[in-house]
Design a protein around this motif. Structure first.
Motif, PDB file in Angstrom:
ATOM      1  N   HIS A 138      -1.888   9.997  -5.219  1.00  0.00           N
ATOM      2  CA  HIS A 138      -2.916   9.277  -5.960  1.00  0.00           C
ATOM      3  C   HIS A 138      -4.167  10.094  -6.215  1.00  0.00           C
ATOM      4  O   HIS A 138      -4.974   9.747  -7.045  1.00  0.00           O
ATOM      5  CB  HIS A 138      -3.284   7.962  -5.255  1.00  0.00           C
ATOM      6  N   SER A 139      -4.349  11.224  -5.539  1.00  0.00           N
ATOM      7  CA  SER A 139      -5.599  11.957  -5.673  1.00  0.00           C
ATOM      8  C   SER A 139      -5.812  12.510  -7.075  1.00  0.00           C
ATOM      9  O   SER A 139      -6.938  12.618  -7.526  1.00  0.00           O
ATOM     10  CB  SER A 139      -5.659  13.086  -4.650  1.00  0.00           C
TER      11      SER A 139
ATOM     12  N   PRO B  40       1.254   6.158  -2.655  1.00  0.00           N
ATOM     13  CA  PRO B  40       2.008   7.127  -1.856  1.00  0.00           C
ATOM     14  C   PRO B  40       1.109   8.290  -1.438  1.00  0.00           C
ATOM     15  O   PRO B  40       0.263   8.740  -2.210  1.00  0.00           O
ATOM     16  CB  PRO B  40       3.116   7.603  -2.781  1.00  0.00           C
ATOM     17  N   VAL B  41       1.272   8.755  -0.238  1.00  0.00           N
ATOM     18  CA  VAL B  41       0.445   9.833   0.299  1.00  0.00           C
ATOM     19  C   VAL B  41       0.575  11.072  -0.567  1.00  0.00           C
ATOM     20  O   VAL B  41       1.673  11.486  -0.916  1.00  0.00           O
ATOM     21  CB  VAL B  41       0.861  10.154   1.752  1.00  0.00           C
ATOM     22  N   GLY B  42      -0.557  11.624  -0.950  1.00  0.00           N
ATOM     23  CA  GLY B  42      -0.576  12.861  -1.708  1.00  0.00           C
ATOM     24  C   GLY B  42      -0.391  12.730  -3.199  1.00  0.00           C
ATOM     25  O   GLY B  42      -0.508  13.709  -3.913  1.00  0.00           O
TER      26      GLY B  42
ATOM     27  N   CYS C 275       0.828  -1.213   0.000  1.00  0.00           N
ATOM     28  CA  CYS C 275       0.000   0.000   0.000  1.00  0.00           C
ATOM     29  C   CYS C 275       0.859   1.257   0.000  1.00  0.00           C
ATOM     30  O   CYS C 275       0.550   2.221  -0.698  1.00  0.00           O
ATOM     31  CB  CYS C 275      -0.937   0.003   1.206  1.00  0.00           C
ATOM     32  N   GLU C 276       1.928   1.260   0.781  1.00  0.00           N
ATOM     33  CA  GLU C 276       2.828   2.415   0.806  1.00  0.00           C
ATOM     34  C   GLU C 276       3.397   2.705  -0.574  1.00  0.00           C
ATOM     35  O   GLU C 276       3.517   3.856  -0.982  1.00  0.00           O
ATOM     36  CB  GLU C 276       3.991   2.169   1.763  1.00  0.00           C
TER      37      GLU C 276
END
Length: 72
Positions: A60-61, A56-58, A51-52
Motif C-alpha cells: 500500500h505504500s 497487504p504488507v508492503g 485489514c489483511e
C-alpha cells in the motif's frame, strides 16, 4: 460489492441499536462508508482479516488511494 482496493479504513465503532451480543465496525472506501455488525466474539477476526486483504504488507505504500490506510 466493496472494492477493498479502494479501502481507506477498517475500524471498530460504537453504534446504538446493534443487536445484543454484537459489535459494529466500519469499512471506509474512497466513495462510501459501510457499517456492519458481527458477533462480538468474531468482531476482531472480521476486522483483522479485512485489514489483511485491504492493506497487504508492503503493497500500500506506493498506492495513492491507500497511502495512509487505517486499521484499528
Amino acid at each position: 460489492v466493496i472494492r477493498l482496493a479502494d479501502c481507506i479504513r477498517v475500524t471498530e465503532v460504537d453504534m446504538d441499536g446493534c443487536p445484543r451480543d454484537t459489535g459494529s465496525f466500519l469499512v471506509e472506501t474512497t466513495e462510501k462508508i459501510f457499517v456492519f455488525a458481527a458477533d462480538r466474539h468474531q468482531l476482531e477476526d472480521w476486522t483483522h482479516k479485512l485489514c489483511e486483504i485491504a492493506f497487504p504488507v508492503g503493497t500500500h505504500s506506493g498506492s495513492p488511494q491507500n497511502q495512509n490506510p487505517e486499521c484499528v
